[in-house]
Motif scaffolding. Structure first.
Motif, PDB file in Angstrom:
ATOM      1  N   TYR A   1      51.712  26.422 -16.258  1.00  0.00           N
ATOM      2  CA  TYR A   1      51.886  25.373 -15.253  1.00  0.00           C
ATOM      3  C   TYR A   1      52.952  24.375 -15.683  1.00  0.00           C
ATOM      4  CZ  TYR A   1      48.740  22.481 -18.178  1.00  0.00           C
ATOM      5  OH  TYR A   1      48.169  21.798 -19.211  1.00  0.00           O
TER       6      TYR A   1
ATOM      7  N   THR B   1      46.470  35.408 -17.353  1.00  0.00           N
ATOM      8  CA  THR B   1      45.406  35.782 -18.288  1.00  0.00           C
ATOM      9  C   THR B   1      45.598  37.173 -18.886  1.00  0.00           C
ATOM     10  OG1 THR B   1      43.902  34.472 -16.940  1.00  0.00           O
ATOM     11  CG2 THR B   1      42.907  35.919 -18.600  1.00  0.00           C
TER      12      THR B   1
ATOM     13  N   THR C   1      39.112  25.325 -24.171  1.00  0.00           N
ATOM     14  CA  THR C   1      40.458  25.354 -23.599  1.00  0.00           C
ATOM     15  C   THR C   1      41.417  24.597 -24.499  1.00  0.00           C
ATOM     16  OG1 THR C   1      39.615  25.493 -21.340  1.00  0.00           O
ATOM     17  CG2 THR C   1      41.880  24.723 -21.605  1.00  0.00           C
TER      18      THR C   1
ATOM     19  N   GLN D   1      50.341  29.351 -12.441  1.00  0.00           N
ATOM     20  CA  GLN D   1      50.200  30.785 -12.228  1.00  0.00           C
ATOM     21  C   GLN D   1      49.270  31.346 -13.297  1.00  0.00           C
ATOM     22  OE1 GLN D   1      53.183  34.500 -11.871  1.00  0.00           O
ATOM     23  NE2 GLN D   1      53.702  32.731 -10.633  1.00  0.00           N
ATOM     24  N   ASP D   2      48.360  32.195 -12.858  1.00  0.00           N
ATOM     25  CA  ASP D   2      47.413  32.824 -13.791  1.00  0.00           C
ATOM     26  C   ASP D   2      48.126  33.919 -14.586  1.00  0.00           C
ATOM     27  OD1 ASP D   2      45.195  33.761 -15.100  1.00  0.00           O
ATOM     28  OD2 ASP D   2      44.454  34.932 -13.405  1.00  0.00           O
TER      29      ASP D   2
ATOM     30  N   GLY E   1      40.776  32.818 -19.763  1.00  0.00           N
ATOM     31  CA  GLY E   1      41.707  32.238 -18.791  1.00  0.00           C
ATOM     32  C   GLY E   1      43.004  31.801 -19.459  1.00  0.00           C
TER      33      GLY E   1
ATOM     34  N   THR F   1      46.680  29.927 -18.063  1.00  0.00           N
ATOM     35  CA  THR F   1      47.408  29.423 -16.900  1.00  0.00           C
ATOM     36  C   THR F   1      48.736  28.821 -17.337  1.00  0.00           C
ATOM     37  OG1 THR F   1      45.327  28.874 -15.837  1.00  0.00           O
ATOM     38  CG2 THR F   1      47.309  27.848 -14.922  1.00  0.00           C
TER      39      THR F   1
END
Ligand code: FUB
Length: 605
Positions: free
Chosen positions: A585, A512, A548, A509-510, A581, A583
């Motif tokens: 998860y 951000t 990232t 799910q984002d 970004g 995320t």
């Protein structure tokens, strides 16, 4: 109990505690949707389960056909679990679903109840059994466990494992139950009702002691207690103590002197979360009386010498234990006080609230909105044209923080989710779901949940963490397929993750716009493998300044296909540069096993 709304509204309004302080008080009686009697509390797995009888509306006798179950984690908001046991459970029973008690042993729940044996016309004790505290219960032995035309069983399991079943009116009896809890060894033994043991009654030659019925036996600090209904009628609650489970008993006096409009009273006593609680019944609801009773609760403290203080009936009840989390799914039938609504079994499992009309309302006490709620989702169904759910805090006409419109769905059990924005709900408040619309029944509500916008103590940053809205809000991290599954941890759906080609692939799910650098976040997710025993973990992928980084929120934990495993943990999250970004998860440490995910949350710690 239908259409008490107007009067209840007045009563409810009179006893509302406005604002977030001091700790929210319960509203007695606990249940307003139906008349309840003969409370039997059981503490299990962090909740109090409350087993009751059900007095029919307009009753002129103890016309009781079923038993009901409620539960609470906070002593003020009670969830209605419906009626998982009735006279029909016992093929040999014909009438009188009277006062019982549930005990937990061998991983099972045994419900001892008095009913009329059709074959003999006498009262007998039956035993229901279930693997769950909320049932369904089945007849454990297909016949009475004991029968002597007396009533009101209570069961106590001593520290050495020996269980005792006590019951009786006008006498008092016990048997030693075997560890299977559905048979006994030795004979039926009568406890001598002496005046030293059970007090002196005058004016009734056939009943020289105060003991009447409804024994509740338990042990505290090595002392055995028998709390019972005394001297019908009107009854009060008295108690005796003994050095052992079979006596000798010594009468200790009055616990609760009154009946509150009912000529009977009936006690249940438990310790929960460090406090002691006394359950009883009275006739306090509109239309209430000796055959239309309602269960209530008071918190109390034992005196230093172990004696029980005199306990007074109140309309305020017990203080709230903790607060209620609006950022996890809450059943609509979790209620502190309601006006006008009823409950019924839901096609999605559990119960739903129904028979909602204009101006009806549900109060949920001590709701911890934390840093602020941003949206509200409700699971609704309507065979008519729907209406509105107004969300008020602090009072049924208090500040309005959101309004959700409900359209017709084509049936009272044709469920859909509606979501509306919320603003102004911060901190801890009583929440009122106030229903509005035209005439007649508007819609049903199965459950509700807020989402939070963050802030210290704020809510779940994930959308649809419960997966009750299918895959909405979720996507795959890398390869694979997401689908909604009926194998659920809570509610009726979970996410099923299939077709992964790498261990890092998973449900994502984002988030951000929801993270703040330097904060600590806590995560929780329930995972179950479809096959295999992979280790699963909860992760954040954070991209900032073109780089990232991966943050492990919950450590790798082995999961399996036989049940659900909770992954939980906290981690501090920070980055430099512009965040482009983030995320959330769930992945596995190795392999590509299919797995289920449910009840996921990400919160500011
Ligand atoms: O509810 C029926 C009977 O009334 C119970 O068995 C007694 O204890 C009294 O409360």
């Amino acid at each position: 109990m239908r259409r008490l709304a107007g009067l209840l509204l007045l009563i409810g309004a009179a006893i509302v505690v406005a604002g977030p302080t001091p700790p929210a008080r319960a509203d007695n009686p606990i249940v307003q949707t139906v008349y309840t009697a003969d409370p039997a509390p059981l503490v299990y797995d962090g909740r109090v389960y409350l087993y009751t009888g059900h007095d029919e509306d307009n009753s002129t006798y103890f016309t009781m056909k079923e038993w009901r179950v409620y539960s609470s984690a906070d002593m003020v908001n009670w969830t209605d679990h419906g009626s998982p046991m009735s006279l029909a459970t016992f093929s040999w029973a014909s009438a009188n679903a009277w006062a019982g008690q549930v005990v937990n042993r061998n991983g099972r729940f045994y419900w001892y109840v008095p009913v009329t044996n059709r074959a003999t016309g006498r009262m007998a004790i039956g035993v229901g059994v279930s693997n769950s505290p909320t049932g369904p219960f089945t007849d454990a032995i297909g016949r009475p466990l004991v029968e002597n035309n007396e009533i009101d069983p209570t069961v106590f399991i001593d520290d050495n494992g020996q269980a005792y079943l006590y019951w009786g009116n006008p006498n008092l009896w016990y048997v030693r139950l075997n560890t299977d809890m559905i048979s006994y060894s030795g004979g039926v033994t009568q406890i001598p009702l002496t005046t030293s043991g059970f007090g002196t009654r005058t004016g009734n030659a056939s009943r020289p002691t105060l003991y009447e019925e409804g024994p509740w036996v338990y042990k505290r600090n090595g002392l055995y207690y028998n709390v019972f209904a005394a001297k019908c009628c009107s009854e009060f609650i008295g108690y005796s103590t003994a050095p052992g489970p079979t006596g000798p008993w010594t009468y200790r006096g009055t616990v609760m002197p009154t009946q509150g409009g009912s000529f009977t009273n009936h006690a249940g006593v438990v310790d929960f979360n460090g406090g002691s609680y006394f359950f009883y019944h009275n006739g306090a609801l509109p239309g209430g009386g000796g055959y239309t009773r309602s269960v209530a609760v008071e918190k109390f403290s034992y005196n230093a010498d172990g004696t029980i203080p005199t306990i007074t009936m109140t309309s305020g009840g017990a203080p709230q234990v903790g607060t209620l989390d609006p950022y996890v799914r809450q059943e609509a039938e979790t209620i502190a006080w309601e006006t006008g609504v009823e409950t019924e079994p839901s096609s999605e499992g559990g119960m739903n609230v129904g028979w909602i009309e204009n101006n009806d309302s549900i109060k949920v006490k001590g709701v911890a909105f934390g840093g602020g709620a941003t949206s509200f989702t409700a699971r609704v169904a309507s065979a008519t044209s729907g209406g509105r759910i107004e969300l008020h805090v602090d009072g049924v006409n208090g500040p309005l923080v959101g309004t959700c419109t409900v359209a017709g769905t084509g049936g009272w059990q044709s469920w859909t989710s509606v979501t509306c924005p919320v603003s102004g709900a911060t901190g801890t408040h009583d929440l009122y779901l106030k229903f509005a619309g035209g005439s007649g029944n508007l819609f049903n509500v199965n459950w509700w949940q807020f989402t939070g916008g963050g802030g210290s103590g704020g809510g779940n940053l994930l959308v649809n963490g419960t997966a009750e809205s299918g895959t909405s809000g979720w996507s795959m991290f890398g390869s694979g397929t997401l689908s909604a599954s009926g194998t659920a941890h809570g509610g009726s759906q979970s996410l099923l993750v299939t077709g992964r080609t790498a261990a890092w692939n998973g449900a994502a799910q984002d988030v951000t716009g929801k993270l703040v650098s330097g904060r600590t976040y806590s995560a929780s997710a329930w995972v179950r493998s479809a096959s295999g025993t992979p280790s699963a973990k909860v992760m954040l992928a954070v991209t900032a300044g073109g780089t990232t980084s991966y943050v492990q929120l919950a450590p790798a934990t082995a999961v399996n296909a036989g049940g659900w495993t909770q992954l939980s943990g906290t981690a501090s999250v920070s980055w430099t540069g512009t965040l482009t970004g983030a995320t959330f998860y769930v992945e596995t440490t190795a392999g590509t096993d299919n797995f289920y995910l449910d009840d996921a949350s990400l919160q500011i710690s």
